[in-house]
Write a protein that holds these residues in place. Sequence first.
Motif, short mmCIF file in Angstrom:
data_model
loop_
_atom_site.label_atom_id
_atom_site.label_comp_id
_atom_site.label_asym_id
_atom_site.label_seq_id
_atom_site.Cartn_x
_atom_site.Cartn_y
_atom_site.Cartn_z
N PHE A 98 -64.21 19.00 -6.25
CA PHE A 98 -63.14 18.24 -6.88
C PHE A 98 -61.89 19.09 -7.07
CE2 PHE A 98 -61.02 16.63 -10.76
CZ PHE A 98 -60.71 15.35 -10.34
N VAL A 99 -62.07 20.30 -7.57
CA VAL A 99 -60.94 21.22 -7.76
C VAL A 99 -60.21 21.43 -6.43
CG1 VAL A 99 -60.36 23.64 -8.24
CG2 VAL A 99 -61.85 22.36 -9.81
N GLN A 100 -60.97 21.65 -5.36
CA GLN A 100 -60.37 21.86 -4.04
C GLN A 100 -59.63 20.61 -3.57
OE1 GLN A 100 -60.42 24.96 -2.38
NE2 GLN A 100 -61.18 25.58 -4.39
N GLU A 101 -60.22 19.43 -3.78
CA GLU A 101 -59.59 18.16 -3.39
C GLU A 101 -58.29 17.93 -4.15
OE1 GLU A 101 -60.42 16.30 -0.93
OE2 GLU A 101 -62.57 16.48 -0.62
N VAL A 102 -58.31 18.21 -5.46
CA VAL A 102 -57.10 18.01 -6.27
C VAL A 102 -55.97 18.89 -5.76
CG1 VAL A 102 -56.07 18.36 -8.56
CG2 VAL A 102 -58.31 17.25 -8.36
N GLU A 103 -56.28 20.14 -5.49
CA GLU A 103 -55.22 21.05 -5.04
C GLU A 103 -54.77 20.75 -3.61
OE1 GLU A 103 -53.37 23.22 -7.13
OE2 GLU A 103 -54.42 21.64 -8.21
N ARG A 104 -55.65 20.30 -2.77
CA ARG A 104 -55.26 19.86 -1.42
C ARG A 104 -54.29 18.68 -1.54
NH1 ARG A 104 -60.10 19.07 0.27
NH2 ARG A 104 -60.40 21.15 1.09
N PHE A 105 -54.61 17.74 -2.43
CA PHE A 105 -53.79 16.56 -2.67
C PHE A 105 -52.41 16.96 -3.21
CE2 PHE A 105 -52.41 12.97 -5.28
CZ PHE A 105 -52.68 11.86 -4.48
N ARG A 106 -52.40 17.78 -4.25
CA ARG A 106 -51.13 18.20 -4.85
C ARG A 106 -50.26 18.94 -3.85
NH1 ARG A 106 -53.82 20.22 -10.54
NH2 ARG A 106 -53.62 18.23 -11.64
N THR A 133 -54.60 27.86 -8.55
CA THR A 133 -53.49 26.92 -8.74
C THR A 133 -53.93 25.72 -9.58
OG1 THR A 133 -53.87 25.83 -6.59
CG2 THR A 133 -52.20 27.59 -6.67
N PHE A 134 -55.19 25.32 -9.44
CA PHE A 134 -55.70 24.23 -10.27
C PHE A 134 -55.57 24.59 -11.75
CE2 PHE A 134 -58.96 22.00 -12.66
CZ PHE A 134 -58.79 20.69 -12.26
N VAL A 135 -56.05 25.77 -12.10
CA VAL A 135 -55.99 26.21 -13.50
C VAL A 135 -54.53 26.30 -13.96
CG1 VAL A 135 -56.47 28.12 -15.09
CG2 VAL A 135 -58.21 27.40 -13.43
N ALA A 154 -47.68 20.25 -21.56
CA ALA A 154 -46.74 19.13 -21.54
C ALA A 154 -47.31 17.88 -22.20
CB ALA A 154 -46.34 18.83 -20.09
N GLY A 155 -48.57 17.93 -22.64
CA GLY A 155 -49.16 16.79 -23.34
C GLY A 155 -49.94 15.82 -22.48
N ASP A 156 -50.25 16.19 -21.25
CA ASP A 156 -51.04 15.31 -20.37
C ASP A 156 -52.48 15.27 -20.89
OD1 ASP A 156 -52.69 14.32 -18.21
OD2 ASP A 156 -51.04 14.77 -16.83
N LEU A 157 -52.91 14.10 -21.34
CA LEU A 157 -54.23 13.95 -21.94
C LEU A 157 -55.38 14.13 -20.95
CD1 LEU A 157 -53.52 10.94 -24.33
CD2 LEU A 157 -53.56 13.39 -24.88
N GLY A 158 -55.10 13.99 -19.67
CA GLY A 158 -56.13 14.14 -18.66
C GLY A 158 -56.32 15.56 -18.17
N ALA A 159 -55.44 16.46 -18.56
CA ALA A 159 -55.49 17.84 -18.08
C ALA A 159 -56.75 18.56 -18.56
CB ALA A 159 -54.25 18.61 -18.52
N ASP A 160 -57.39 19.29 -17.65
CA ASP A 160 -58.61 20.02 -18.00
C ASP A 160 -58.79 21.24 -17.09
OD1 ASP A 160 -61.04 20.95 -18.86
OD2 ASP A 160 -62.16 19.16 -18.28
N PRO A 161 -58.14 22.36 -17.43
CA PRO A 161 -58.30 23.55 -16.59
C PRO A 161 -59.70 24.11 -16.59
CG PRO A 161 -57.07 24.06 -18.59
CD PRO A 161 -57.26 22.58 -18.56
N ALA A 172 -62.33 24.16 -13.39
CA ALA A 172 -62.37 25.26 -12.42
C ALA A 172 -63.03 26.51 -13.02
CB ALA A 172 -60.97 25.62 -11.93
N ARG A 173 -62.90 26.69 -14.30
CA ARG A 173 -63.48 27.86 -14.95
C ARG A 173 -64.99 27.74 -15.05
NH1 ARG A 173 -58.94 27.38 -19.32
NH2 ARG A 173 -57.30 28.63 -18.35
N ALA A 174 -65.50 26.53 -15.01
CA ALA A 174 -66.94 26.31 -15.18
C ALA A 174 -67.71 26.50 -13.87
CB ALA A 174 -67.18 24.90 -15.71
N GLU A 175 -67.00 26.65 -12.76
CA GLU A 175 -67.68 26.77 -11.46
C GLU A 175 -68.55 28.00 -11.41
OE1 GLU A 175 -64.99 26.66 -8.18
OE2 GLU A 175 -64.08 24.84 -8.84
#
Length: 146
Positions: free
Chosen positions: A68-76, A122-124, A133-140, A143-146
């Motif tokens: 998921f982390v890899q997909e998010v960063e590929r997308f961004r 970059t994900f973190v 910035a207050g994004d409620l969905g943000a969860d660094p 990636a740290r839990a991998e």
Amino acid sequence: MVRMPGLVLPSYYLYYQSPVKIVQTPDGGARVWRVAIDTGGWREENDLFDEIVFDVGGDVFRRSPEEFVQEVERFRAHYLEGEGPIFALYETVQAIRDVAKAEDRHLTTKERALIHGIRKRTFVMFEEQLRVAGDLGADPDIARAE
């Protein structure tokens, strides 16, 4: 993690090429977050819950947290433009991929590992900025839990 009938939260998906995560709410419910194509932040899209969880649609693929982390960063990296250290790292990843393509070869093991590490970082970085910035969905921490 919370267990619901047939569903373990958090859970991660690729939904029509867009990263989506489903997380538990404090009251025991679920919240669906989808990466916004224009900002890279998270948009709450709870209406997707049934389609994703029950695979009603078509293009729904479950992902591990690492995938998921890899997909998010590929997308961004694909959809966003900007300046600063995160975007410089996106350009570095693209340069590595461009060299391999120009040389008509697959990425080496070292190149794949380097790209994987850069995207994790970059994900973190991105998620930490979103959280500030207050994004409620943000969860660094994903990636740290991998």
